[in-house]
Design an enzyme around this catalytic site. Sequence first.
Site, PDB file in Angstrom:
ATOM      1  N   GLU A  45      48.624  99.169  19.961  1.00 40.56           N
ATOM      2  CA  GLU A  45      48.083  98.237  18.979  1.00 40.56           C
ATOM      3  C   GLU A  45      46.776  98.837  18.452  1.00 40.56           C
ATOM      4  O   GLU A  45      45.905  99.209  19.240  1.00 40.56           O
ATOM      5  CB  GLU A  45      47.809  96.876  19.645  1.00 40.56           C
ATOM      6  CG  GLU A  45      47.292  95.875  18.635  1.00 40.56           C
ATOM      7  CD  GLU A  45      46.981  94.502  19.228  1.00 40.56           C
ATOM      8  OE1 GLU A  45      47.264  94.274  20.421  1.00 40.56           O
ATOM      9  OE2 GLU A  45      46.450  93.666  18.478  1.00 40.56           O
ATOM     10  N   ARG A 288      50.993 100.986  35.604  1.00 48.03           N
ATOM     11  CA  ARG A 288      49.873 101.457  34.793  1.00 48.03           C
ATOM     12  C   ARG A 288      49.104 102.531  35.536  1.00 48.03           C
ATOM     13  O   ARG A 288      49.125 102.576  36.766  1.00 48.03           O
ATOM     14  CB  ARG A 288      48.885 100.303  34.535  1.00 48.03           C
ATOM     15  CG  ARG A 288      49.372  99.196  33.704  1.00 48.03           C
ATOM     16  CD  ARG A 288      48.323  98.097  33.656  1.00 48.03           C
ATOM     17  NE  ARG A 288      47.245  98.386  32.731  1.00 48.03           N
ATOM     18  CZ  ARG A 288      47.311  98.136  31.421  1.00 48.03           C
ATOM     19  NH1 ARG A 288      48.375  97.578  30.910  1.00 48.03           N
ATOM     20  NH2 ARG A 288      46.298  98.418  30.644  1.00 48.03           N
ATOM     21  N   LYS A 298      40.919  97.875  26.561  1.00 48.23           N
ATOM     22  CA  LYS A 298      40.299  98.123  25.259  1.00 48.23           C
ATOM     23  C   LYS A 298      39.216  97.094  24.970  1.00 48.23           C
ATOM     24  O   LYS A 298      38.198  97.402  24.370  1.00 48.23           O
ATOM     25  CB  LYS A 298      41.363  98.084  24.157  1.00 48.23           C
ATOM     26  CG  LYS A 298      42.018  99.428  23.921  1.00 48.23           C
ATOM     27  CD  LYS A 298      42.986  99.366  22.752  1.00 48.23           C
ATOM     28  CE  LYS A 298      44.335  98.880  23.208  1.00 48.23           C
ATOM     29  NZ  LYS A 298      45.338  98.815  22.149  1.00 48.23           N
TER      30      LYS A 298
HETATM   31  P1  ATP Z   1      44.599  97.295  26.688  1.00 47.87           P
HETATM   32  O1  ATP Z   1      44.838  96.275  27.731  1.00 47.87           O
HETATM   33  O2  ATP Z   1      43.592  98.324  27.030  1.00 47.87           O
HETATM   34  O3  ATP Z   1      44.398  96.707  25.317  1.00 47.87           O
HETATM   35  P2  ATP Z   1      47.269  97.591  26.009  1.00 47.87           P
HETATM   36  O4  ATP Z   1      48.340  97.755  26.992  1.00 47.87           O
HETATM   37  O5  ATP Z   1      47.116  96.280  25.377  1.00 47.87           O
HETATM   38  O6  ATP Z   1      45.944  98.108  26.634  1.00 47.87           O
HETATM   39  P3  ATP Z   1      48.490  98.881  23.845  1.00 47.87           P
HETATM   40  O7  ATP Z   1      47.861  99.478  22.657  1.00 47.87           O
HETATM   41  O8  ATP Z   1      49.287  97.664  23.650  1.00 47.87           O
HETATM   42  O9  ATP Z   1      47.330  98.652  24.872  1.00 47.87           O
HETATM   43  O10 ATP Z   1      49.295  99.965  24.671  1.00 47.87           O
HETATM   44  C1  ATP Z   1      50.174 100.900  24.124  1.00 47.87           C
HETATM   45  C2  ATP Z   1      51.049 101.417  25.220  1.00 47.87           C
HETATM   46  O11 ATP Z   1      50.264 102.031  26.227  1.00 47.87           O
HETATM   47  C3  ATP Z   1      51.833 100.307  25.871  1.00 47.87           C
HETATM   48  O12 ATP Z   1      53.161 100.750  26.037  1.00 47.87           O
HETATM   49  C4  ATP Z   1      51.139 100.110  27.179  1.00 47.87           C
HETATM   50  O13 ATP Z   1      52.024  99.647  28.154  1.00 47.87           O
HETATM   51  C5  ATP Z   1      50.612 101.515  27.488  1.00 47.87           C
HETATM   52  N1  ATP Z   1      49.438 101.457  28.346  1.00 47.87           N
HETATM   53  C6  ATP Z   1      48.297 100.789  28.138  1.00 47.87           C
HETATM   54  N2  ATP Z   1      47.463 100.916  29.178  1.00 47.87           N
HETATM   55  C7  ATP Z   1      48.083 101.706  30.075  1.00 47.87           C
HETATM   56  C8  ATP Z   1      47.747 102.214  31.371  1.00 47.87           C
HETATM   57  N3  ATP Z   1      46.581 101.932  31.959  1.00 47.87           N
HETATM   58  N4  ATP Z   1      48.639 102.996  32.000  1.00 47.87           N
HETATM   59  C9  ATP Z   1      49.811 103.293  31.423  1.00 47.87           C
HETATM   60  N5  ATP Z   1      50.194 102.855  30.226  1.00 47.87           N
HETATM   61  C10 ATP Z   1      49.351 102.060  29.549  1.00 47.87           C
HETATM   62 MG    MG Z   2      48.206  95.228  24.191  1.00 48.99          MG
END
Ligand code: ATP
Ligand code: MG
Length: 586
Positions: A45, A288, A298
């Site tokens: 995102e 994760r 983020k």
């Molecule tokens: P945040 O909580 O930091 O906003 P998010 O999961 O909401 O992270 P996205 O932009 O939605 O962030 O993530 C894009 C992809 O990266 C998704 O498939 C998510 O599952 C993966 N991802 C995010 N954080 C991790 C992590 N710590 N380890 C592995 N994959 C991750």
């Molecule tokens: Mg997200």
Amino acid sequence: MSTENPAMAPAAMASATKQDFIRQIVRDDLASGKHAAVHTRFPPEPNGYLHIGHAKAICLNFGIAGEFGGWCNLRLDDTNPGKEDPEFVEGIKDDVRWLGFKWHELRHASDYFEVFYRSALKLIGDGLAYVDDLDAEQMRDYRGTLTEAGRNSPYRERGVAENLDLFRRMRAGEFADGSRTLRAKIDMGAGNINLRDPAIYRIRRVTHQNTGDAWPIYPMYDYAHCLSDALEGITHSLCTLEFEDHRPLYDWFVDHVDLPNHPELWQPLLDAGLPTRPAKPRQIEFSRLNLSYCITSKRKLAQLVGEGHVAGWDDPRMNTLRGLRRRGFTPAGLRLLIERVGVSKQNSVIDYALLEGCIREDLDAAAARRMAVLDPLKLVLTNLPPDHHETLRFANHPKDDSFGMREVPFARELWIEREDFAELPPKGFHRLKPDGEVRLRGVGIVKCTQVIKDDAGHVAELHGTLDPQTRHGMPGADRKVKGTIHWVSARHAVAAEVRLYDRLFGVPAPDSEEDGRSWLEHVNPQAKRVVRAWLEPAAAAVAPEQRFQFERLGYFVADRVDHRAAAPVFNRTVTLRDTWAKQADS
Ligand code: ATP
Ligand code: MG
């Protein structure tokens, strides 16, 4: 954008050995003929920059596609206007390329808004979705709890015609934000709360960075994500474990919208020239990446930037990919970390030292050596004439001749590290001390003959003599002394700003809140220290992002923003050894 198949390059061979459960599923699906090729996607995102956790998802999605001769899309999951920004879109693209990956196609969830809308009309027509007039609070109330079933909304039994009319008017912008919601009609008694008539669309009259004011309604993540996967023909939709409970809903939408058998739903994409061949994707969850001493959210990273705890998203203390890049971390080092961590469904916290170890391993092989003095003390070699000048030749890398040689000027006055001299040496101190001897790296053996102090009694300068018999090619060249120190010729040295970085958080689990302290209270004020240093000339006139090992000090990178050949700025990437382990022991 690359549309060719990156496929069976050497990377594929290497990975034939990777045996994690996801690669095994892919292998089986290809062997059984379930899929002719593997198609994955990385779907961030654009509401912030990518962090170290995302590196795992990137390496996994792009890595698997590359290894098995398939492809991976980069999809911006932009269904939340207001929080999202084109700046982040550019940053994400940049970071993915920097990590070493090429996407097959760049897509946006917003490319599919018309398809999502038509699909919603189909669900309504099939009696599988309804417009609800409950407000957010009432809906929460009706949803029930983990131990208590939900209740049906009084609007649940609206007829198809009324639902179609109301939904069309939602789309036309006739209603206020939040006043109505389109919901899937699944089961308010389901044990899995995600299946209790989840929202599909909400009314939000917000300008979208891609579609402007075309849409007053926006699809929910659970609805948009699985349909985007289906539209792109994603075979294996890899996501993190928190989506495990959402999988039944993922499948419900995919099955009930049934894109492959309803081309009228995605005709608009073909009309717009977007190649589309929908398929049924399969969601697979993995754990994760969590790293000690790091925050991988983020929202919290945005807070560090917003409240000025760091200088920006690319501050070298940040564990964003751009922060790590500016700090000097290498793509190969990060990929090595992800390979070492592996893939499983087990949640764990990886020690930050493992990341540093991977970076050291890569830089040990990849970085040329230079000499720099961070805390200078002058050493005058009094048995050399005042105008003494030599050009020495040093190997750029002790283990790899392909790095070649460089010229290092040597003269009568040198800078050495202040800590390489001890007036009252502790036991086992093998560097310079009064009347003691030490080897000057690449020169010969020096004896300290005089310690000169300033009025305050601080050591201001050292005098010494260089034993000519210990110079290169002389009979005493191999004479043993215990210590070797580095140096820079004072007359030739180039002044530099060196930023010494350390871990941003002083504790392993900054956001555990175990001790009742907020994560922000764990920001380590020593995480950045700036010193004036002296560099040998060959370390100064280099391009930004050039990385070196400064001998005995660590790995450093020319800052990609502030470095100039005439005014060098270097960042310490990592020390040569794990200084944190030592602290933990003592
Ligand atoms: P945040 O909580 O930091 O906003 P998010 O999961 O909401 O992270 P996205 O932009 O939605 O962030 O993530 C894009 C992809 O990266 C998704 O498939 C998510 O599952 C993966 N991802 C995010 N954080 C991790 C992590 N710590 N380890 C592995 N994959 C991750
Ligand atoms: Mg997200």
